[in-house]
Design an enzyme around this catalytic site. Sequence first.
Site, PDB file in Angstrom:
ATOM      1  N   GLY A  74      24.600  24.398  11.581  1.00 54.10           N
ATOM      2  CA  GLY A  74      24.592  23.979  10.314  1.00 54.10           C
ATOM      3  C   GLY A  74      26.038  24.269   9.758  1.00 54.10           C
ATOM      4  O   GLY A  74      26.663  25.028  10.198  1.00 54.10           O
ATOM      5  N   GLY A  86      22.206  26.028  14.342  1.00 57.46           N
ATOM      6  CA  GLY A  86      21.548  24.585  14.309  1.00 57.46           C
ATOM      7  C   GLY A  86      21.842  23.527  15.439  1.00 57.46           C
ATOM      8  O   GLY A  86      21.121  22.561  15.639  1.00 57.46           O
ATOM      9  N   GLU A 103      32.286  29.926   8.865  1.00 57.22           N
ATOM     10  CA  GLU A 103      30.800  30.154   8.596  1.00 57.22           C
ATOM     11  C   GLU A 103      30.093  30.731   9.627  1.00 57.22           C
ATOM     12  O   GLU A 103      28.932  31.272   9.344  1.00 57.22           O
ATOM     13  CB  GLU A 103      30.178  28.574   8.471  1.00 57.22           C
ATOM     14  CG  GLU A 103      30.459  27.712   9.665  1.00 57.22           C
ATOM     15  CD  GLU A 103      31.918  26.779   9.541  1.00 57.22           C
ATOM     16  OE1 GLU A 103      32.667  27.539   9.288  1.00 57.22           O
ATOM     17  OE2 GLU A 103      31.691  25.782   9.917  1.00 57.22           O
ATOM     18  N   ASP A 106      18.306  31.015  12.313  1.00 59.39           N
ATOM     19  CA  ASP A 106      18.260  29.834  12.276  1.00 59.39           C
ATOM     20  C   ASP A 106      17.284  28.780  12.707  1.00 59.39           C
ATOM     21  O   ASP A 106      16.047  29.359  13.061  1.00 59.39           O
ATOM     22  CB  ASP A 106      19.604  29.523  13.379  1.00 59.39           C
ATOM     23  CG  ASP A 106      19.765  28.034  13.185  1.00 59.39           C
ATOM     24  OD1 ASP A 106      19.780  27.485  14.016  1.00 59.39           O
ATOM     25  OD2 ASP A 106      20.410  27.723  12.143  1.00 59.39           O
TER      26      ASP A 106
END
Lengths: 399, 652
Positions: free
Chosen positions: A70, A119, A157, A165
Amino acid sequence: MASTNGETDQVLVEEKSSVRIFTLNRPKQLNALSHTMVSRLLELFLACAEDPSVKLIILKGKGRAFCAGGDVAAVVRDLTQGNWKSGVDYFRQEFTMNYVMATYSKPQVSILNGIVMGGGAGASVHGRFRIATENSVVFFYLMVYESCISRLFAMPETALGLFPDVGASYFLSRLPGFFGEYVGLTGARLDGAEMLACGLATHFVQAERLPLLEDALISADSSDSAVISSIIGEFSHIPNLKKNSAYHRLNIINKCFSRRSVEEIIAALEREAADNKDDWISSTIQSLKKASPMSLKISLRSIREGRLQALVNASSENSEWLAMSSVGKLAKILLRAILLDKDRNPKGCRAILLDKDKNPKWEPSKIESVSDEMVDRYFSKVNDDDWEDLKLPQRSNLP
Amino acid sequence: MEKVNFRTQVLTRHLQDNHRVAATATATAISSSPCLSYTPPEVSEQPSSFDVNSMRKLMDGHNLEDRDWLFNLMIQSRLFNPKLRGGKVFVVPDYNQSMEQQREITMKRIQYLLDHGVFEGWLTRKGFEAEMRKLALLEGGAVQFFGTKRHHDRWLGATENYLIKGCFSMTELGHGSNVRGIETITTYDSKTGEFVINTPCESAQKYWIGGAANHATHTVVFSQLNIDGKNEGVHAFITQIRDEDGNVCPNIRISDCGHKIGLNGVDNGRIWFDNVRIPRENLLNSVADVSPDGKYLSAIKDPDQRFGAFMAPLTSGRVTIAVSAIYSAKISLAIAIRYSLTRRAFSIAPNAPEVLLLDYPSHQRRLLPLLAKTYAMSFAGNYLKQLYVKRTPQLIKTIHVVSSGFKAILTWHNMRTLQECREACGGQGLKTENRIGQLKGEFDVQSTFEGDNNVLMQQVSKALLAEYVAAKRKNKPFKELGLEHMNKPCPIIPSQLTVSSARSAQFQNDIFCLRERDLLNRFAAEVSRYQAQGESKESAFIASYQLAEDLGRAFTDRAILQTFMEAENNNILSLLRSMYVLVTLDEDAAFLRYGYLTTENAATVRKEVAKLCSEIRPHALALVSSLGIPDAFLSPIAFDWVAANSWSTVQN
């Protein structure tokens, strides 16, 4: 940032007879899933479900990554600017997308030819076929892996990893023995051979043979899992695990990572370290000690809970990966985490995430200071006026 | 041919009803036609109206993290025989294993849990959660109970680590429930400072000793103690029965109890003692001791009280049995109810889709009252554990009576629930992989061990009678065993029961109290009538067995209801409480027999039970999810039973 047609550019779509090939196209960001990409993928998957001419979906990434998970940086930027609702919306969409993939009626082949994180793993492991290559590297930012990841990929990030997750705890908990705990807590990277060995990948294919494989799948013109499986089988082989693979240490991992708590896991590793000199053990201890204590405990709890109860056991042909189940549950944990962070100190987040601070200050800083009750808060029911329980779409094609 | 056409039409209708994606209804769709396929109840049912996690917390009560960790350890080990069925892993017993293999795997499992630190501190650590764990080890419990510091230091740590494997030798071939009658005899030899244990006759052989047949190295043996020709009653001694290599010690004979209808993983054995000599220190001397020169010393002069003190560890056994019975009921209900939320049978109208099993009121009536009772008894189990952990000498009587009643009622409830769930699953219930049948075998013996249920229920009534007699004789109010309600005026039950009063806690408590009070009066009167006719107290009691039976139930039901009311904190639990009480009123003939309910009231109650079924129905899934049984410990029919039985699983 995104131009008007940027939305479609982020996911490339090819139609080859009855096969649809979706290519994640944000190579500079290692194909981290932006809000736009998530919405687009969701739309594409739903449309293909309704389209009788589509028999098979291939999902791959452009560049050296399949998908880096993500786009957490964007979410955290929103959060720190007080726009937490948009962060919540993002996760909600991502979970929905995963849920749709997990309960999908048509076979999905994910080609994991490169980096897979967080993700990204969510987007692929719920598909029926997951192809690893010699270029595959998978890891889960169930925990922070600050130094390692940011050095490797300069990805701010990835330093976050404050929470487990998408569905990760579900499939990590399904790995052999306590390998899932090991991978989830230490953020250990797995290569293609290891992915195949532990079941994260269903096949291993040399990268140079991928174009031929795609052609074969296209000309097969079939939705039959058995047919597709045998086609991929013709291109795949079982590679040797590298000599220092953690998978060779499954015995120690089972012995130590099966312990009741994070503290006891570390203590068990330290006992092992005292008995035999092994760099692997000491670096494993190091990585645990560097991580966010809170995130370690949340991760451990969510893997263990993920193992016990799948909320929705979406039916599908003998694929346990498809039981997306935990999505609803995990979504709650994650969103809960966001809400708690909103209430708490948003600065903490920023320091780790956006300012690339090399020495993150965790709160609490010691593992033993994180009580069961503190962890409980992440798993409890949310009572917030702004809160809307994640509503998963009714899958019309659920058998 | 007509039939075929009809069938095709039905299939088509089903496709249209449930399968909005008609586009996929091509050749593949026929092979997985929706009328025969599975929809997870999580998808088809309404979301739960209460928080399942908090409910689970309330139901389990304690050590949640420990439980989840243990479940994880079991699921991830080959030793617990994980099997992939329908895309999910289930840990299932291996039904093809012989008795010997089952025993071997049991020991391996214990060793596995031991290696992973599961038993650390179970016997040696203090505190509530540790106390709860202690309940699990009977032999260690006995050492802890009857022993003093010297025994604790030497034995508890070793037991916890399974360095010594203990067993508990009480029952004999000739004496089970009547422990006082056991025939094993121990004398003291002051010349050597040793006790000498003997099995004087065949009926004195120790029987059903769990762990004795293959593995145990030590035992706590219960025996009459004879000092200078005087029998001092039953005492407990630690005796080694095997050496470190597993060879049976001299003067000990051991044999197997053989194959059983359940619990074949436990190596029950028989033991004979032939002049077995043990050091004087091996007498577990918390209750009584023998001096080196052979004098019998005990702080408790009354042999009855002394015996009572020795029976204390059986209480711990009853606590664990009662509680585990409820967990077995939970497993079977979770399986049967989840199945009934996915399995359909018969259409009501010619072209309508078939009806879900749990949408039949009759099916609801079979399963949902049992679910409500299981909730009630789950709270009762928690209360019993608390009571046991907080035990004091003053509470011994209460604990004995409550644990006896609960153990009997909860284990009977479990067996009844298992049978109903087995039948509710139809043919699928017959498959061992679906667990319920296996639980029937494994749990059946619970109504017998640690006190036969019928004997225990008589003891409850006996104890109540003793309270009654004492209170009347001294003209003092009742203040124990929850009999305080007898001090108040007799509750009045409305002759025309309304729906709202039927659901009120006041009425429900009143009618349970009324039954107990009246039966106790009747029982006391009947016993004294027999005595007035010249019968002894004992034979009067035996002759009054019918009232004794009704009274035992009345006491236990009332005590369970009180634990429920104390735990109750939301509407759904109130609904279940009403169901628990009303279904008890509906089923127990005593309420009509003795006129606590008029026939009209009984009819109102019956109607209300059906109404409660339909009100609980929407919560059924959330209520079984709150039972906290991990998916892997349920069975394939609780999930995607179509996938679990598909042809592709045959091929793999």
